[in-house]
Write a protein that holds these residues in place. Sequence first.
Motif, PDB file in Angstrom:
ATOM      1  N   TYR A 208       0.879  -1.216  -0.077  1.00  0.00           N
ATOM      2  CA  TYR A 208      -0.181   0.124  -0.052  1.00  0.00           C
ATOM      3  C   TYR A 208       0.757   1.305   0.033  1.00  0.00           C
ATOM      4  CZ  TYR A 208      -3.503  -3.354   0.977  1.00  0.00           C
ATOM      5  OH  TYR A 208      -4.639  -4.411   0.924  1.00  0.00           O
ATOM      6  N   GLY A 209       2.005   1.019   0.054  1.00  0.00           N
ATOM      7  CA  GLY A 209       3.038   2.263   0.195  1.00  0.00           C
ATOM      8  C   GLY A 209       4.095   2.251   1.175  1.00  0.00           C
ATOM      9  N   GLU A 210       4.851   3.089   1.347  1.00  0.00           N
ATOM     10  CA  GLU A 210       5.750   3.209   2.390  1.00  0.00           C
ATOM     11  C   GLU A 210       5.465   3.841   3.747  1.00  0.00           C
ATOM     12  OE1 GLU A 210       9.678   4.583   1.561  1.00  0.00           O
ATOM     13  OE2 GLU A 210       9.334   3.788  -0.662  1.00  0.00           O
ATOM     14  N   TYR A 211       5.327   2.938   4.791  1.00  0.00           N
ATOM     15  CA  TYR A 211       4.759   3.430   6.111  1.00  0.00           C
ATOM     16  C   TYR A 211       5.660   3.181   7.199  1.00  0.00           C
ATOM     17  CZ  TYR A 211       0.470   4.039   3.787  1.00  0.00           C
ATOM     18  OH  TYR A 211      -0.581   4.315   2.902  1.00  0.00           O
ATOM     19  N   PRO A 212       6.070   3.795   8.401  1.00  0.00           N
ATOM     20  CA  PRO A 212       6.906   3.359   9.234  1.00  0.00           C
ATOM     21  C   PRO A 212       6.587   2.407  10.452  1.00  0.00           C
ATOM     22  CG  PRO A 212       5.810   5.537   9.797  1.00  0.00           C
ATOM     23  CD  PRO A 212       5.183   5.189   8.541  1.00  0.00           C
ATOM     24  N   CYS A 213       6.313   1.325   9.674  1.00  0.00           N
ATOM     25  CA  CYS A 213       5.605   0.277  10.427  1.00  0.00           C
ATOM     26  C   CYS A 213       6.530  -0.209  11.501  1.00  0.00           C
ATOM     27  CB  CYS A 213       5.381  -0.917   9.594  1.00  0.00           C
ATOM     28  SG  CYS A 213       3.914  -0.607   8.534  1.00  0.00           S
ATOM     29  N   HIS A 214       7.723   0.180  11.377  1.00  0.00           N
ATOM     30  CA  HIS A 214       9.200  -0.409  12.142  1.00  0.00           C
ATOM     31  C   HIS A 214       8.638   0.397  13.722  1.00  0.00           C
ATOM     32  CE1 HIS A 214      10.526   3.305  10.698  1.00  0.00           C
ATOM     33  NE2 HIS A 214      10.984   3.548  11.863  1.00  0.00           N
ATOM     34  N   ARG A 215       7.576   1.467  13.765  1.00  0.00           N
ATOM     35  CA  ARG A 215       7.463   2.096  14.892  1.00  0.00           C
ATOM     36  C   ARG A 215       6.194   1.440  15.731  1.00  0.00           C
ATOM     37  NH1 ARG A 215       7.800   7.701  11.823  1.00  0.00           N
ATOM     38  NH2 ARG A 215       9.993   7.938  11.644  1.00  0.00           N
ATOM     39  N   VAL A 216       5.908   0.302  15.163  1.00  0.00           N
ATOM     40  CA  VAL A 216       4.902  -0.346  15.891  1.00  0.00           C
ATOM     41  C   VAL A 216       5.448  -1.738  16.446  1.00  0.00           C
ATOM     42  CG1 VAL A 216       2.436  -1.561  15.609  1.00  0.00           C
ATOM     43  CG2 VAL A 216       3.190   0.402  14.286  1.00  0.00           C
ATOM     44  N   VAL A 217       4.930  -2.018  18.073  1.00  0.00           N
ATOM     45  CA  VAL A 217       5.636  -3.013  18.627  1.00  0.00           C
ATOM     46  C   VAL A 217       4.523  -3.577  19.373  1.00  0.00           C
ATOM     47  CG1 VAL A 217       8.092  -2.032  18.735  1.00  0.00           C
ATOM     48  CG2 VAL A 217       6.276  -1.439  20.628  1.00  0.00           C
ATOM     49  N   ASN A 218       4.619  -4.621  20.290  1.00  0.00           N
ATOM     50  CA  ASN A 218       3.623  -5.288  20.868  1.00  0.00           C
ATOM     51  C   ASN A 218       3.371  -4.455  22.329  1.00  0.00           C
ATOM     52  OD1 ASN A 218       5.406  -6.194  22.703  1.00  0.00           O
ATOM     53  ND2 ASN A 218       4.684  -8.351  22.760  1.00  0.00           N
ATOM     54  N   HIS A 219       2.588  -4.901  23.034  1.00  0.00           N
ATOM     55  CA  HIS A 219       2.108  -3.997  24.327  1.00  0.00           C
ATOM     56  C   HIS A 219       3.362  -3.993  25.101  1.00  0.00           C
ATOM     57  CE1 HIS A 219       1.581  -8.118  25.753  1.00  0.00           C
ATOM     58  NE2 HIS A 219       1.370  -7.448  26.917  1.00  0.00           N
ATOM     59  N   ALA A 220       4.259  -4.999  25.237  1.00  0.00           N
ATOM     60  CA  ALA A 220       5.198  -5.029  26.202  1.00  0.00           C
ATOM     61  C   ALA A 220       6.534  -4.284  25.696  1.00  0.00           C
ATOM     62  CB  ALA A 220       5.755  -6.323  26.606  1.00  0.00           C
ATOM     63  N   GLY A 221       6.602  -3.888  24.152  1.00  0.00           N
ATOM     64  CA  GLY A 221       7.787  -3.146  23.606  1.00  0.00           C
ATOM     65  C   GLY A 221       8.471  -4.133  22.986  1.00  0.00           C
ATOM     66  N   ARG A 222       8.024  -5.442  22.642  1.00  0.00           N
ATOM     67  CA  ARG A 222       8.673  -6.406  22.093  1.00  0.00           C
ATOM     68  C   ARG A 222       8.675  -6.069  20.502  1.00  0.00           C
ATOM     69  NH1 ARG A 222       7.296 -10.757  24.517  1.00  0.00           N
ATOM     70  NH2 ARG A 222       5.450 -11.219  23.335  1.00  0.00           N
ATOM     71  N   ILE A 223       9.714  -6.327  19.600  1.00  0.00           N
ATOM     72  CA  ILE A 223       9.676  -6.020  18.087  1.00  0.00           C
ATOM     73  C   ILE A 223       8.952  -7.334  17.496  1.00  0.00           C
ATOM     74  CG2 ILE A 223      11.461  -4.409  18.230  1.00  0.00           C
ATOM     75  CD1 ILE A 223      13.462  -6.538  17.155  1.00  0.00           C
ATOM     76  N   ALA A 224       8.740  -7.239  16.237  1.00  0.00           N
ATOM     77  CA  ALA A 224       8.231  -8.442  15.533  1.00  0.00           C
ATOM     78  C   ALA A 224       9.309  -9.430  15.373  1.00  0.00           C
ATOM     79  CB  ALA A 224       7.874  -7.966  14.195  1.00  0.00           C
ATOM     80  N   PRO A 225       8.995 -10.859  15.816  1.00  0.00           N
ATOM     81  CA  PRO A 225       9.708 -11.699  15.637  1.00  0.00           C
ATOM     82  C   PRO A 225      10.315 -11.950  14.128  1.00  0.00           C
ATOM     83  CG  PRO A 225       7.492 -12.605  16.087  1.00  0.00           C
ATOM     84  CD  PRO A 225       7.411 -10.968  16.118  1.00  0.00           C
TER      85      PRO A 225
END
Length: 101
Positions: A53-70
Amino acid sequence: MSKLDEDLIYEILSVVEEIPEGCVVSYGQIAKLIGRDKNSRLVGKVLSRAEFYGEYPCHRVVNHAGRIAPGWWEQRLLLEDEGVQFKENGCVDMKKYQWKC
């Protein structure tokens, strides 16, 4: 992905687009912002396909505990480049870096 409403996809991505550099949000926080409190997994599903859908800063989304995407080690590097620091357990300090929107 099952057929998702394009408006819903862009509603989620428009929130992601607003996340300031150096801040993070949780999947649940985005779900709450769009009025779908219980749909954090839906948010994750949309973000996993955001490049279509385009370029979005998805890297700024983590889980509720602050864990990054596995399996997405680049996410940590992108966040560190923006000044986000990680705790010893490898999670973002949500008290310090969570976007107060």
